[in-house]
Structures are given as structure tokens and as C-alpha cells.
Design a protein around this motif. Structure first.
Motif, PDB file in Angstrom:
ATOM      1  N   PRO A 257       0.807  -1.232   0.000  1.00  0.00           N
ATOM      2  CA  PRO A 257       0.000   0.000   0.000  1.00  0.00           C
ATOM      3  C   PRO A 257       0.835   1.274   0.000  1.00  0.00           C
ATOM      4  O   PRO A 257       0.295   2.359  -0.242  1.00  0.00           O
ATOM      5  CB  PRO A 257      -0.823  -0.126   1.284  1.00  0.00           C
ATOM      6  N   ARG A 258       2.120   1.157   0.257  1.00  0.00           N
ATOM      7  CA  ARG A 258       2.977   2.347   0.223  1.00  0.00           C
ATOM      8  C   ARG A 258       3.292   2.776  -1.206  1.00  0.00           C
ATOM      9  O   ARG A 258       3.829   3.864  -1.425  1.00  0.00           O
ATOM     10  CB  ARG A 258       4.283   2.074   0.977  1.00  0.00           C
ATOM     11  N   ILE A 259       2.969   1.928  -2.169  1.00  0.00           N
ATOM     12  CA  ILE A 259       3.258   2.221  -3.574  1.00  0.00           C
ATOM     13  C   ILE A 259       1.989   2.708  -4.254  1.00  0.00           C
ATOM     14  O   ILE A 259       0.961   2.022  -4.255  1.00  0.00           O
ATOM     15  CB  ILE A 259       3.809   0.972  -4.293  1.00  0.00           C
ATOM     16  N   ARG A 260       2.054   3.909  -4.819  1.00  0.00           N
ATOM     17  CA  ARG A 260       0.920   4.476  -5.551  1.00  0.00           C
ATOM     18  C   ARG A 260       1.370   4.806  -6.968  1.00  0.00           C
ATOM     19  O   ARG A 260       2.499   5.262  -7.178  1.00  0.00           O
ATOM     20  CB  ARG A 260       0.393   5.731  -4.854  1.00  0.00           C
ATOM     21  N   VAL A 261       0.484   4.578  -7.922  1.00  0.00           N
ATOM     22  CA  VAL A 261       0.838   4.720  -9.333  1.00  0.00           C
ATOM     23  C   VAL A 261      -0.153   5.647 -10.025  1.00  0.00           C
ATOM     24  O   VAL A 261      -1.367   5.542  -9.827  1.00  0.00           O
ATOM     25  CB  VAL A 261       0.849   3.351 -10.046  1.00  0.00           C
ATOM     26  N   LEU A 262       0.374   6.554 -10.822  1.00  0.00           N
ATOM     27  CA  LEU A 262      -0.442   7.416 -11.678  1.00  0.00           C
ATOM     28  C   LEU A 262       0.016   7.198 -13.113  1.00  0.00           C
ATOM     29  O   LEU A 262       1.225   7.130 -13.375  1.00  0.00           O
ATOM     30  CB  LEU A 262      -0.271   8.878 -11.271  1.00  0.00           C
ATOM     31  N   THR A 263      -0.937   7.079 -14.029  1.00  0.00           N
ATOM     32  CA  THR A 263      -0.604   6.858 -15.436  1.00  0.00           C
ATOM     33  C   THR A 263      -0.971   8.088 -16.253  1.00  0.00           C
ATOM     34  O   THR A 263      -2.121   8.541 -16.228  1.00  0.00           O
ATOM     35  CB  THR A 263      -1.346   5.632 -15.992  1.00  0.00           C
ATOM     36  N   ARG A 264       0.007   8.621 -16.958  1.00  0.00           N
ATOM     37  CA  ARG A 264      -0.240   9.779 -17.822  1.00  0.00           C
ATOM     38  C   ARG A 264      -0.842   9.304 -19.146  1.00  0.00           C
ATOM     39  O   ARG A 264      -0.427   8.280 -19.696  1.00  0.00           O
ATOM     40  CB  ARG A 264       1.068  10.526 -18.103  1.00  0.00           C
ATOM     41  N   PRO A 265      -1.788  10.071 -19.694  1.00  0.00           N
ATOM     42  CA  PRO A 265      -2.390   9.664 -20.968  1.00  0.00           C
ATOM     43  C   PRO A 265      -1.452   9.851 -22.152  1.00  0.00           C
ATOM     44  O   PRO A 265      -1.629   9.201 -23.194  1.00  0.00           O
ATOM     45  CB  PRO A 265      -3.611  10.582 -21.080  1.00  0.00           C
ATOM     46  N   GLU A 266      -0.470  10.748 -22.018  1.00  0.00           N
ATOM     47  CA  GLU A 266       0.490  10.970 -23.096  1.00  0.00           C
ATOM     48  C   GLU A 266       1.864  11.238 -22.501  1.00  0.00           C
ATOM     49  O   GLU A 266       1.984  11.676 -21.356  1.00  0.00           O
ATOM     50  CB  GLU A 266       0.064  12.145 -23.980  1.00  0.00           C
ATOM     51  N   ASN A 267       2.875  10.986 -23.305  1.00  0.00           N
ATOM     52  CA  ASN A 267       4.247  11.161 -22.829  1.00  0.00           C
ATOM     53  C   ASN A 267       4.569  12.646 -22.674  1.00  0.00           C
ATOM     54  O   ASN A 267       4.447  13.427 -23.617  1.00  0.00           O
ATOM     55  CB  ASN A 267       5.225  10.504 -23.810  1.00  0.00           C
ATOM     56  N   GLY A 268       4.975  13.024 -21.466  1.00  0.00           N
ATOM     57  CA  GLY A 268       5.297  14.427 -21.197  1.00  0.00           C
ATOM     58  C   GLY A 268       6.754  14.655 -20.878  1.00  0.00           C
ATOM     59  O   GLY A 268       7.158  15.772 -20.582  1.00  0.00           O
ATOM     60  N   HIS A 269       7.539  13.578 -20.898  1.00  0.00           N
ATOM     61  CA  HIS A 269       8.969  13.604 -20.583  1.00  0.00           C
ATOM     62  C   HIS A 269       9.189  13.750 -19.075  1.00  0.00           C
ATOM     63  O   HIS A 269       8.256  13.931 -18.300  1.00  0.00           O
ATOM     64  CB  HIS A 269       9.701  14.675 -21.380  1.00  0.00           C
ATOM     65  N   ILE A 270      10.454  13.700 -18.690  1.00  0.00           N
ATOM     66  CA  ILE A 270      10.802  13.466 -17.291  1.00  0.00           C
ATOM     67  C   ILE A 270      10.366  14.590 -16.362  1.00  0.00           C
ATOM     68  O   ILE A 270       9.943  14.343 -15.232  1.00  0.00           O
ATOM     69  CB  ILE A 270      12.318  13.192 -17.168  1.00  0.00           C
ATOM     70  N   ALA A 271      10.441  15.841 -16.801  1.00  0.00           N
ATOM     71  CA  ALA A 271      10.092  16.945 -15.903  1.00  0.00           C
ATOM     72  C   ALA A 271       8.613  16.907 -15.541  1.00  0.00           C
ATOM     73  O   ALA A 271       8.242  17.016 -14.362  1.00  0.00           O
ATOM     74  CB  ALA A 271      10.462  18.277 -16.546  1.00  0.00           C
ATOM     75  N   ARG A 272       7.745  16.760 -16.542  1.00  0.00           N
ATOM     76  CA  ARG A 272       6.303  16.737 -16.262  1.00  0.00           C
ATOM     77  C   ARG A 272       5.925  15.505 -15.448  1.00  0.00           C
ATOM     78  O   ARG A 272       5.094  15.585 -14.527  1.00  0.00           O
ATOM     79  CB  ARG A 272       5.522  16.782 -17.572  1.00  0.00           C
TER      80      ARG A 272
END
Length: 727
Positions: A257-272
Motif C-alpha cells: 500500500p505504500r506504492i501508488r501509481v499514476l498513469t499519464r495519458p500521453e508522454n510528457g517527458h521526465i520533468a512533467r
């Protein structure tokens, strides 16, 4: 060594014993002193021994104690090199001096080592000596035996000593063998964490985009293996196209439960992607972690420990190494304490980087458009104006940087773009006060600081005695080959007698820039320099040896740009031998007992340890052979010590006084000169000179003992046998 009369700490007796073949074990007298622990060595002068110091492994890390021999005068000599044996043990093996009376043992601060639990002195019989020598270096041992048979005892001892000190395993591999956590240490860490109230939550920010599934699993496993349990992983899948990646992240989140994941709909590169992870963070601090790297099991514990000791910290960083596909660790980066000058040129902080969450959000996180140097850009903005006291370096390898095919670590495709972004990041930080960024050697940033208008007068102070042929080279270079508008030369003449010198002085008699100040008596560099400073009219002083040869016209302007900065107390140059190997790359404290020159003997073209020799950076001291500083700072700290340090170490002493007054010291490679070291004065090759030198060594040890054992710009994991940045 602390001054006499210093308080002696409370000391609990510990076992100090002498052992040997066919001899009963007997105790050695040990007592606490103001400079550490003294262990008597009666009847052992001239004997071959092995000295083993054992720490309690349950109380933390291996801490290398200082050991040195004490002679009849009661003063300790040079710190002896030791080898780590593991399990908290360190050892030295060799022949004791003929006049030794005791052994001094101290921690890096010059106190009784609190973790020391046992001292054993093993007297070694000849068969044992021969056997050990053959195991360590058969060739050297054979030569020792041959010389012994021929009756050449002194030569035989030399070869045998070298054989006994030879390590079969060396370098980083050997270092790793003695710096890994043991079960007792893990248990101690767990107990310590369990006793903490309100332990800080650490948010680990991990942008993820199409890594090798194997290395992603390894990265996640290194997190789950942390000894410190109070963390959360904020992982952002930056629109990975490999189908395994979402599955790996999803399963990891389901399992922990300490691991949370968010998925971006498009590639925004490392900064975003990293900023999205920052938006998820709930911890007091955020740790940056790449998707293909790994943490050591104690990494987050060390971070939490630092935060508990100093809750005001804003930035924490550690040492790091690289790891290949087979799990082999190599190329360690043992870093300095915070060095703003070095950070302008390169992101030496790199991994592991931990930033207070509110501060990270206040500067806007990472900036898109700086890809390839986004971390460097962040650190430049974050540290701009930040009190260095709120930045902490942990001198431990806590992060493994993946060196695998396809890893961004070793990709050259985006190098030009990354360099451009790095330059732009620096330009934005320094432009408000007139700084200018340009590409320096190796693609690193070079910061060009403004020169005051008009440039201040520089008073060059040159002590000399005859040797007109070398002094003329110095004067010609200073007055004819240096691009600087206002130079005053003060030649402090110490009893020159040769007609060639008189002719040289006559040549400059009508030059208003040159004055000769006669000083009679024995050579005393400190006194001569002080007298020259008293005669100077410029706000900037340049202490210069009479055997310096100018190579490039802009060297003096480079020194002045730093010397006029209000926070800088002194600045030094890159000095080369005539064969263009390095004579001075800054001074490292503690080398050989007092101090030594960094990168001594390395080729001028060699960039040095993580490119130190092509980048301006802070140091603890610079040589007086070419040292620039403001006259007001020189007066405020009392100048050179003309009583106790007439020839050697007076520059180190001056620099330590400057640092104690709150100023920083900079070394720059962009002022390059040739130094014909000691050509005019000669070497320390007479009994009188050696006696004087030994006295100056003792003065430095008495006056600056703790400082000499803890150079903030030279990592404690590096060898003090030489300043070549080796383990």
C-alpha cells in the motif's frame, strides 16, 4: 592536537593487550589524553608488530581511527595508513620506530574513540613475518630474504615492510568488502527506528517510461528492502508503450500500500512526469529515483536520521556508485560537502537527492524544456540564496546508478541539448548580478564573473634571494605577458649578493610599478611576505614565488574576479611543473598528516577526479606560491605566522584562519602557471632544515589537529596517503 590544558574526556578502560608466539598475553597501559588515547609500548621499540583496533560492530559503521606513534618528547607523529579487516576491525603492520614509547589512537576529531572496544598488539616472530610476506607479495618477500642473507638488514626491512603492507585486493572492490552492513548493524538500525517518535515520511518520486522490466523490478525491490519503513513511492507511468510496465507497477501497488501509481495519458517527458509525482507526495521530503536505479538498504534510514538530527534541512545528498547488468558496483563518486562553485559547473550532487517538499513546490519543481539537465537546473534554483547550513551531505554510498545498454546515463544522443540546457540554467541564476555562462572544458559550465571597473590595483609580493635568472622570468611574465592594467610589484629582497641580481634590480629601477624592499636575516617566507604586504598599496594582494612562469595573459584577471568577492577569502591557481604535470590543484588537509597538494603529478590534460582539475571549486587551502586575497582580509586574520611557521605550512595556516573567519577559498584552473617548485630555495635536505620542518609539522598538529583530520572538501572515504582521490 588540542592545546595543553584541554579537558580530558571521561574514559572507561578497555582491553589493550600484547600477544605473541610462545608468549603469554599481557595488558598494556592505556590512558585518556587531551588528544585521544595513549597506549604504552614498553620494550617494543624496533620490533615487528601487527596493531589491530576493534570497534563494536553493533554500534554503527566502521569508523577509521587515527593511529600514530609517540616518541620520547610526548608528541605524536604522522598518522599511519591502515587497512580495514571487516567486522569493525582495522590493522597496521610493520616495524616500530627505535624511539617509540606509546601509541596514540584518536577519532577524526582528536578524541578518544567511543566505539573502540579492543586494542591488540601482536608481536610477530620471524617465521610468521616470512609466511605473511609470502602470502601478500612473494616477490618482495623473496628480495627481503635475499638481502637478509647478504647481511643488508636495513634494506631487507624495507622490502619486507612493503610486502606486509601489500593488499591482495585493492580499490573499490576491497572497500566494498569492509563497508557493507552486518546483521548486528541492521538489528541496531531497526531498534533505533522503532524508538523514534513521529518518524518523517519520505516520498520517493519515480517517473517511469519504458525501462527494461528486469531493472524496474530491481528498483522496486530495492525500495521494498529498505530498513526504514516510513516511505511512499509516487510512481508516474509516462505513457509507457511496453505492455509489461503497467502490469509491473500495478502488481507492486497491489502488494504494497505504500506504492501508488499514476498513469499519464500521453508522454510528457521526465520533468512533467516528476512534477506529477510531486503532486502525489504526502511526505515531508521527496527523494528522486530513476526507474532503472537502486537504493542501498540503509538509504532512507540515513536520510531520516539526518532529518531528525537537523529538522531545518532543505537539501540532503549522498555519495553514489554505478552498477552494471551483472550487479557489479564500480566508479564510486565520493563527494564534497556543499560546494556552490562546483555546482555552478556540474551537477556533482546528482544521486541520491532529497529535497524538502514545501521547498520543492515553492520553486516550481522541475522545469520542462531543460531535459537532460533538469536536475541541475532545479538544484541551481533551489540553492540560490539558500544557507549552506541547511544542506547536508551524507558521506555514504546510498544510490546505485544503472550503467546498462540503453540507459540515459551513457547516451550521447542528447548531450548537446543537455549542455545547452545546463548553460541556460546557470545563465538565468547568475545574470542578475552580472555573471555570464559559457561552455567550459569537457562541456561543463564555466562561470565568468564580472571584473570591477576600474579593476583594483594588485600588489604582487615576491620574496627572493638572488637567482636572477628565474626571478627575471617571473617579472617578465608578470609585467610583460599579463593582461591586467594596474599591477604593483614589491620584491622583498632577502640578502641578495650576486651581481646578476643587482643588475636585474637596476633594470627595473625606473619602472614605477616595481619596488625593492630589502630585508636582512635568515630566510623566513612568512616574515618576508608580511613585510611585503605592509608595503603594498593595492586592495588586492598577490603572494607569488620568484620561480613562477606565466603561460596565459588572462590568469591574473581570473584570480581577481574571485578575490574581490566579499564571501571569498583567498583564491589559488593551477600550478604546473615544467613538464606540465600538476604541482598544485588545491590543498587537501590531512594528507601525510598535515596537508598535501591535490592531483600532484597528474598530467595537465587529465581532467582529474570527476573533472575537478578543469572546474573551479572550493578547497580548504591553496598554496602561497600563487595566492590572491584582499588586503583587508589579510590584515583581519593577522597575516602569515612568522614565528612558528617560517617556511612550511604557513599558507595552510593562513587559509585555515581565513576559513575560521567565515570566508571561503576557491581554486581555479583558468589561471595556469608554471611553478619551478623550491628551485630558488632548495629542498629540505640538511639537518637544520629537517629539524625546522619537523617543528612546523608539530605546530600545525597542535594548532589545527581536528581541522586537519576532517577536510570538508575531501570525502572521508578517500585515502589520506595521497590527494589523488582514491579509496
Amino acid at each position: 592536537m588540542p592545546a595543553s590544558g584541554a579537558e580530558v574526556p571521561e574514559f572507561q578502560p578497555l582491553p589493550a593487550q600484547l600477544t605473541g608466539l610462545w608468549r603469554k598475553r599481557r595488558d598494556l597501559a592505556a590512558r585518556a589524553a587531551s588528544d585521544g588515547l595513549r597506549v604504552a609500548l614498553p620494550g617494543l621499540a624496533g620490533r615487528w608488530v601487527e596493531i589491530v583496533l576493534s570497534n563494536d560492530p553493533a554500534e554503527g559503521r566502521d569508523t577509521l581511527p587515527d593511529i600514530s606513534f609517540v616518541g620520547p618528547d610526548g608528541r605524536p607523529g604522522t598518522v599511519l595508513p591502515q587497512e580495514a579487516r571487516g567486522g569493525g576491525a582495522f590493522a597496521w603492520i610493520g616495524r616500530l620506530p627505535e624511539d617509540v614509547v606509546a601509541l596514540r589512537v584518536a577519532d577524526p576529531a582528536g578524541r578518544v574513540p567511543v566505539r573502540l572496544r579492543r586494542i591488540a598488539v601482536h608481536r610477530l616472530a620471524r617465521p610468521i613475518l616470512a609466511a605473511r610476506g609470502l602470502l601478500r607479495d612473494p616477490g618482495l618477500t623473496a628480495q627481503a630474504l635475499a638481502w637478509r642473507i647478504l647481511g643488508k638488514k636495513v634494506r631487507a626491512r624495507g622490502f619486507l615492510g612493503r610486502a606486509l603492507r601489500h593488499r591482495r585486493v585493492s580499490g573499490y572492490e576491497a572497500w566494498l568488502g569492509t563497508h557493507s552492513l552486518r546483521r548486528a548493524e541492521r538489528d541496531g538500525i531497526a531498534a533505533e527506528i522503532a524508538a523514534w517518535t513521529d518518524p518523517p515520511l519520505i516520498s520517493v518520486l519515480m517517473p517511469v517510461h519504458n525501462p527494461d522490466p528486469k531493472v524496474l523490478r530491481s528498483a522496486l525491490a530495492s525500495l521494498r528492502a529498505q530498513l526504514y519503513p516510513h516511505w511512499e513511492l509516487c510512481a508516474v507511468d509516462d505513457a509507457s508503450t511496453r505492455p509489461e510496465i503497467p502490469r509491473i507497477l500495478s502488481r507492486a501497488a497491489e502488494a504494497d500500500p505504500r506504492i501508488r501509481v499514476l498513469t499519464r495519458p500521453e508522454n510528457g517527458h521526465i520533468a512533467r512526469a516528476t512534477n506529477d509525482a510531486l503532486g502525489m507526495a504526502r511526505g515531508a521530503v521527496c527523494a528522486f529515483m530513476d526507474h532503472d536505479d537502486a537504493l542501498t538498504e540503509d538509504a532512507l534510514y540515513e536520510v531520516a536520521r539526518a532529518l531528525r538530527r537537523d529538522p531545518d534541512l532543505v537539501l540532503i545528498y549522498s555519495d553514489e556508485d554505478k552498477i552494471d547488468g551483472r550487479g557489479r558496483r564500480f566508479d564510486p563518486h565520493f563527494k564534497a560537502c556543499f560546494d556552490r562553485e562546483l555546482l555552478y559547473a556540474q551537477n556533482y550532487i546528482n544521486h541520491l537527492t532529497v529535497v524538502r517538499t514545501e521547498a520543492l513546490r515553492a520553486v516550481g519543481g522541475l522545469r520542462p524544456g531543460f531535459e537532460g539537465s533538469q536536475d541541475h537546473d532545479l538544484l541551481l534554483r533551489l540553492t540560490d540564496g539558500l544557507d549552506p547550513g541547511r544542506i547536508r551531505h551524507i558521506p555514504r554510498v546510498l544510490y546505485h546508478w544503472r550503467a546498462a545498454q540503453g540507459s540515459g546515463t551513457f547516451s550521447d544522443r542528447s548531450l548537446a541539448r543537455a549542455e545547452a540546457a545546463r548553460l541556460r540554467a546557470l545563465e538565468e541564476v547568475v545574470a542578475p548580478w552580472g555573471g555570464r555562462a559559457e561552455r567550459g572544458p569537457g562541456g561543463f559550465n564555466r562561470l565568468i564573473r564580472p571584473l570591477p571597473a576600474p579593476p583594483p590595483r594588485v600588489s604582487a609580493i615576491i620574496p627572493t634571494r638572488d637567482r636572477a635568472e628565474i626571478l627575471s622570468v617571473t617579472l617578465d611574465g608578470l609585467l610583460g605577458a599579463t593582461d591586467y592594467p594596474d599591477i604593483e610589484v614589491i620584491i622583498v629582497d632577502n640578502d641578495s649578493r650576486e651581481p646578476e641580481t643587482a643588475a636585474l634590480f637596476a633594470r627595473y629601477r625606473d619602472d614605477p610599478r616595481v619596488r625593492v624592499v630589502p630585508v636582512a636575516g635568515a630566510f623566513n617566507f612568512s616574515d618576508l611576505s608580511n613585510r611585503g604586504a605592509a608595503a603594498a598599496t593595492g586592495p588586492v594582494l598577490l603572494f607569488l614565488n620568484n620561480d613562477i612562469e606565466v603561460l596565459e595573459p588572462g590568469w591574473l584577471a581570473e584570480l581577481v574576479r574571485h578575490a574581490v568577492r566579499p564571501e571569498i577569502g583567498a583564491v589559488g591557481a593551477k600550478l604546473l611543473y615544467p613538464d606540465h604535470t600538476i604541482q598544485h590543484g588545491g590543498i587537501v588537509l590531512g594528507i601525510g598528516g598535515v596537508a598535501g597538494h591535490s592531483h600532484l603529478g597528474v598530467a595537465d590534460a587529465d581532467p582529474g577526479y570527476f573533472c575537478r582539475m578543469v572546474i573551479a571549486h572550493e578547497v580548504s587551502a591553496v598554496t602561497g606560491a600563487c595566492l590572491a586575497m584582499r588586503a583587508d582580509v589579510f590584515a583581519a586574520v593577522g597575516g602569515f605566522d612568522a614565528e612558528a611557521l617560517k617556511v612550511a605550512f604557513n599558507d595552510v595556516d593562513l587559509c585555515l584562519k581565513i576559513r575560521r573567519a567565515g570566508y571561503r577559498i576557491v581554486w581555479t584552473p583558468f589561471a595556469r602557471l608554471i611553478h619551478h617548485e623550491s628551485k630558488s630555495r632548495g629542498a629540505e635536505d640538511t639537518p637544520e632544515k629537517r629539524k625546522r620542518f619537523e617543528g612546523e609539522v608539530l605546530t600545525m598538529l597542535d594548532r589545527w589537529g581536528p581541522e586537519l583530520r576532517a577536510d570538508p572538501y575531501y570525502n572521508i572515504n578517500l585515502s589520506r596517503n595521497s590527494a589523488h582521490y582514491r579509496v
